[in-house]
Design a protein around this motif. Structure first.
Motif: not given
Length: 1012
Positions: A695-718
């Motif tokens: 079976a395919s499964k995650p290789a490791f545990a991922v981080g935890s984000w308060p909003t549940g969405k990691a992209p919310d904390a991404q910096p803008p490209h500029d």
């Protein structure tokens, strides 16, 4: 990889160039596990043709896509007229390059009959030089399947290659302070024009008799003389240029950071806004003058009446790949194992399955006209051996290549000890890196994903104190603990490295593997290495002066050059053989990067180390280095380099967070900067296959984000582009007086828009991720069992004279265990010696044949060697091994050769048997054992002295894709002339070659012998 390259500030720690980008399984139902039973397999074509648009039988619509695995980049094609039945047009790879995933991208010419493809091993994307000049290029005839490889190395940027409205295409790469543009005539399969234009040009495509491209805040044209003219000035950096059928040019441009415009510049120079939408919600695609605007919201954002002729809106996802007429769009493509290391690390191949078998590809598609969806499952296959060979033969871009900056390689090189001869020792005594490849006493143990996560979790807590006993994994190392050798460094400002940051780095650097991708979990082999030979991918070039000494799971480079005394010999060896020690060293380097930037006041979001996003700058420095300020010139640029700045036009402006849109991202890791990829892994993990369940499964545990969405904390490209801070301005083009360089966002001719300021782009308490630990400080090291256990005991008669492939002094251990303890019932009586093909390069004799030479801790006694077969004309790539017993034999004896259960599959293994009196008899067999460790008879011979048996990697059918192995060999005395006796005179008629069989079974008649 962390950078301590030439030209880098002294004293900066680093880790090497081997970043490998990976991914989770695709979400579409089409992308099922390739191991599913045939009853659940999806079709490779549309079976219900009533769902196809009317007129499909007469349609000339064609869809072309690609996906890569360890066998190459597969170019896949389907035609509407054949109910979109998928077939493999070509599989592109380069011989001798050790990678478990080829990546790339393609474009299709106006006729639909040809594709221009850029391809590379995925580790190339992590190194600036590899990214900018490490891509191979080829023209693939989609009708006949022929491949024409082009003689230039090119950029791996997302816009390369660029096709126009005819049969020409443009390839590009950075060249000094400019951009090299190469025009390709696909009908001839050749580069017809090359020109270097000042400045950084992106998204180059043919337009009329010249080339159109983006530079800074402008769309420009380049004529045949290389003169640059501005076609349109824009509010941001243009990207994704597509010529239309009426001489116009479609393009996109960011608008105020969060939106994107779709525009068209006409032949008369008029530039028109056609519509806009949220960044990432719209895209322009096209083939042969047709332009398609994709995106679910495109019809709301762009009125159909505003579109020029030959343009069309398609109600499909913005990221969809579109067919030549727009009748079909692909919404998902992948094996589900891209960059997950499934084949090479964690899965036991089915018996008889070649180790280099391509993986089935799942494809999800939609017909924009009807909304009908289709799911396919395609097994990439070569339908013609000759065409397949052309896809696998070496690119002319590497033929006789000399690495840039090469010099006399003999300078400063010393042999390991008196008498070492590079022509005959498996190691590299003339190397530039600290620890040699192919030393049986220094093999790296391949860890499981669980072991990597365990070591990482303990290392970041400063508790990686597992005791490695003396002789661990067969070495001569004294007892040690990983963080005893590499103690953790206290962070300035407090806190520690989050586990997911370290796991993201290891994912990006090495795909979580310590040993070569040829080794499975629990098996030993050579360390996974970056630019050890300094060969830029060529199996015919060795340039020690350009060596990049990256070792293991963290690709540790700092302290690993032979001339570097940062580490002791013990530390260097531990970094090489032990994944836990390597992780401890990698964590120490990342901690040093944090402290280096903290000391300069370069903090992200206030600098609280517990938040994952706050490691952005340390990751940036870890990969491409940090340029220290010059004490003598306070006005000189300094800081983090332009290559990994998200504002760099090398990366598409509408990209979302890496992996947030799905696993297609892992097919093209070159669309993201290094910090973006690491954060993507931290949020979404790799997928690995559980060897026990499949079976395919995650290789490791991922981080935890308060909003549940990691992209919310991404910096803008500029976020790191400021006129005041690094001379970067996304809103104002700059023209250098008296220079022909076009305006650009980095307002320096030398691209030294280096960032050295703190930046706050989010409230981390509300949006940033934090670590999740799987293992506590008292958890034991997870166990791992090799899928290829050694064959320890001999099944031959007690009087058999066994000559093993390594001396008796070589110890076989897996970690701290001795799997053969109490089982070994034999002693090697002789030696296997090698002769390696050489070449004269840069004033020195070098041995390119060692580039594709490997060892594995499996087979008889726990060790064997292998390489890949080559045509005899490639003398610099040929390896010859000769077994010689330590005594003479007089009388009849059967010659038995041991074949390992993997990495041996050539059908043309030609053994040359010297009978001890100068008479040589040849015998050719297949080495494919069907996945078993077994002894195979080469026949019985009458010997008259000290015999020897030789095996060479040059074969009549050698193309670099079949493996050939050297394991143990034995001479089994016979009491008289046996039934399988072979004489030195040829038989009148040939007999078939035998299949490999156990020694207890009767051996078939051998091939006719020939006197040599």
């Amino acid at each position: 990889m962390p950078k301590s390259r030439r030209g880098r500030a002294a004293g900066a720690g680093t880790i090497a160039v081997l970043a490998l980008a990976l991914v989770a399984p695709l979400a579409s139902a089409a992308l099922t596990d390739p191991s599913d039973p045939p009853s659940t397999a999806l079709p490779d074509r549309v079976t219900d043709t009533s769902r196809l648009p009317s007129g499909w039988r007469q349609s000339d619509d064609r869809i072309v896509t690609y996906d890569g695995d360890g066998t190459g980049l597969h170019v896949l094609v389907a035609d509407a007229a054949h109910a979109y039945a998928w077939h493999t047009a070509a599989t592109l790879s380069e011989p001798g390059i050790d990678t478990d995933q080829w990546i790339g991208q393609s474009c299709v010419t106006a006729s639909g009959d040809r594709a221009v493809v850029v391809y590379a091993p995925r580790q190339a994307v992590n190194d600036q030089r590899g990214f900018q000049q490490g891509g191979f290029a080829a023209v693939v005839d989609l009708v006949h399947g022929t491949v024409t490889k082009l003689p230039e190395l090119v950029s791996l940027a997302y816009f390369n290659p660029g096709c126009g409205d005819g049969e020409q295409a443009v390839l590009s790469r950075p060249q000094g302070d400019g951009t090299r543009l190469m025009t390709v005539d696909t009908r001839q399969g050749k580069v017809t024009r090359q020109q270097t234009v000042p400045g950084q040009l992106t998204s180059a495509v043919p337009l009329g008799a010249g080339i159109a491209a983006a530079t800074g805040q402008s769309v420009v044209s380049v004529d045949r003389r290389g003169d640059v003219r501005t076609l349109a000035r824009t509010a941001g950096t243009p990207f994704r240029l597509v010529p239309d059928a009426h001489g116009g040019l479609a393009y996109q441009v960011p608008d105020a950071g969060k939106n994107v415009q779709v525009r068209r510049v006409a032949q008369d120079g008029s530039d028109r806004l056609l519509g806009s939408g949220a960044l990432g919600s719209l895209a322009v695609r096209g083939t042969g003058g047709r332009v398609f605007v994709t995106g679910k919201d495109a019809q709301e954002d762009i009125p159909d009446s505003a579109l020029p002729k030959s343009w069309k809106l398609l109600d499909v996802p913005a990221s969809a790949e579109v067919s030549t007429t727009g009748a079909l769009a692909l919404t998902g493509v992948g094996t589900g194992d891209e960059a997950a290391g499934r084949r090479t690390v964690n899965v036991v191949p089915a018996p008889g399955t070649a180790p280099d078998t391509s993986q089935p590809v799942g494809i999800a598609a939609v017909a924009p006209g009807t909304g009908a969806t289709f799911d396919f499952r395609v097994k990439p296959e070569a339908t013609d051996a000759g065409k397949a060979a052309r896809g696998a033969e070496q690119s002319p871009a590497l033929a006789g290549a000399k690495t840039a900056g090469a010099h006399d390689q003999s300078t400063g090189m010393k042999l390991d000890s008196v008498g070492d001869d590079p022509a005959h020792t498996t190691t590299d005594p003339d190397r530039a890196c600290a620890v040699s490849r192919n030393d049986p006493a220094l093999q790296a143990l391949q860890p499981s994903p669980a072991q990597v996560e365990w070591a990482t979790d303990l290392a970041v807590q400063g508790k990686l104190g597992v005791r490695r006993r003396a002789g661990w994994n067969g070495t001569d190392l004294a007892s040690y603990t990983p963080q005893g050798l590499f103690p953790p460094v206290a962070l300035k400002g407090g806190g520690r490295v989050p586990a997911q940051i370290m796991l993201g780095v290891l994912s990006q650097e090495s795909n979580l593997i310590q040993a070569s991708s040829r080794a499975r979990a629990g098996e030993s082999g050579n360390f996974i290495q970056g630019g050890y030979y300094g060969n830029a991918g060529s199996v015919h070039t060795v340039d020690w002066s350009a060596a990049d000494c990256g070792y293991g799971v963290g690709q540790v480079t700092s302290g690993m050059a032979r001339s570097d005394t940062t580490y002791t010999a013990e530390q260097q060896q531990a970094i090489t053989v032990d994944y836990a020690a390597n992780i401890a060293a990698s964590a120490q380097i990342l901690q040093d990067k944090w402290n280096q930037l903290y000391g300069h006041g370069i903090l992200a979001n206030g600098g609280d180390a517990r938040y994952l996003e706050n490691w952005w700058f340390a990751l940036w420095a870890y990969n491409s280095g940090f340029n220290e300020p010059a004490a003598s010139d306070t006005a000189a640029p300094w800081g983090l380099g332009w290559f990994n700045n998200p504002a760099n036009g090398l990366y598409p402006a509408d990209r979302k967070m890496f992996l947030s849109s799905g696993p297609d991202d892992a097919r093209n890791p070159n669309l993201w900067t290094y910090p973006e990829r690491v954060l993507g892994w931290a949020a979404y993990s790799q997928q690995k296959t559980d060897p026990a369940t499949g079976a395919s499964k995650p290789a490791f545990a991922v981080g935890s984000w308060p909003t549940g969405k990691a992209p919310d904390a991404q910096p803008p490209h500029d976020a790191f582009c400021s006129p005041a801070q690094n001379e970067c301005d996304t809103s104002k083009p700059r023209k250098v007086e008296g220079s022909s360089q076009p305006e650009g966002p980095c307002q320096r001719d030398d691209f030294k828009c280096w960032w050295h300021q703190s930046s706050t782009w989010t409230d981390c308490a509300a949006t940033c991720g934090t670590e999740v630990l799987t293992y506590g400080v008292n958890d034991p090291e997870p166990a791992v069992t090799s899928s290829h256990p050694a064959s320890c005991a001999s099944s031959l008669p007690p009087d058999a004279l066994i000559v093993d492939d390594v001396p008796n002094t070589v110890k076989f251990r897996v970690g701290g265990a001795s799997p053969c303890a109490g089982e070994k019932n034999w002693t090697s009586r002789g030696a296997l010696t090698f002769t390696f093909g050489s070449a004269q390069q840069n004033g020195a004799t070098v041995y390119p044949s060692k580039i594709d030479f490997h060892q594995l801790g499996a087979g008889f006694g726990g060790h064997f060697w292998f390489t890949h077969t080559r045509a005899p004309s490639f003398t610099d790539s040929v390896v010859t091994g000769t077994w010689t017993p330590d005594r003479s034999i007089r009388g009849w004896a059967r010659v038995m050769v041991h074949l390992p259960d993997h990495e041996a599959n050539t059908a043309q293994a030609a053994y040359r048997i010297d009978l001890g009196d100068g008479t040589v008899v040849s015998r050719t067999i297949s080495q494919d054992t069907g996945g078993k460790n077994t002894w195979v008879s080469l026949g019985s011979y009458e010997f008259h002295g000290t015999p020897s048996v030789s095996l060479s990697s040059d074969t009549a059918d050698g193309t670099g894709d079949a493996s050939i192995a050297w394991d143990a060999l034995a001479f089994e005395p016979q009491s008289g002339k046996p039934s399988d006796a072979v004489t030195a005179s040829p038989s009148p008629s040939p007999s078939p070659s035998p299949s490999p069989s156990p020694s207890s079974a009767p051996s078939p008649s051998p091939d006719p012998a020939s006197a040599g």
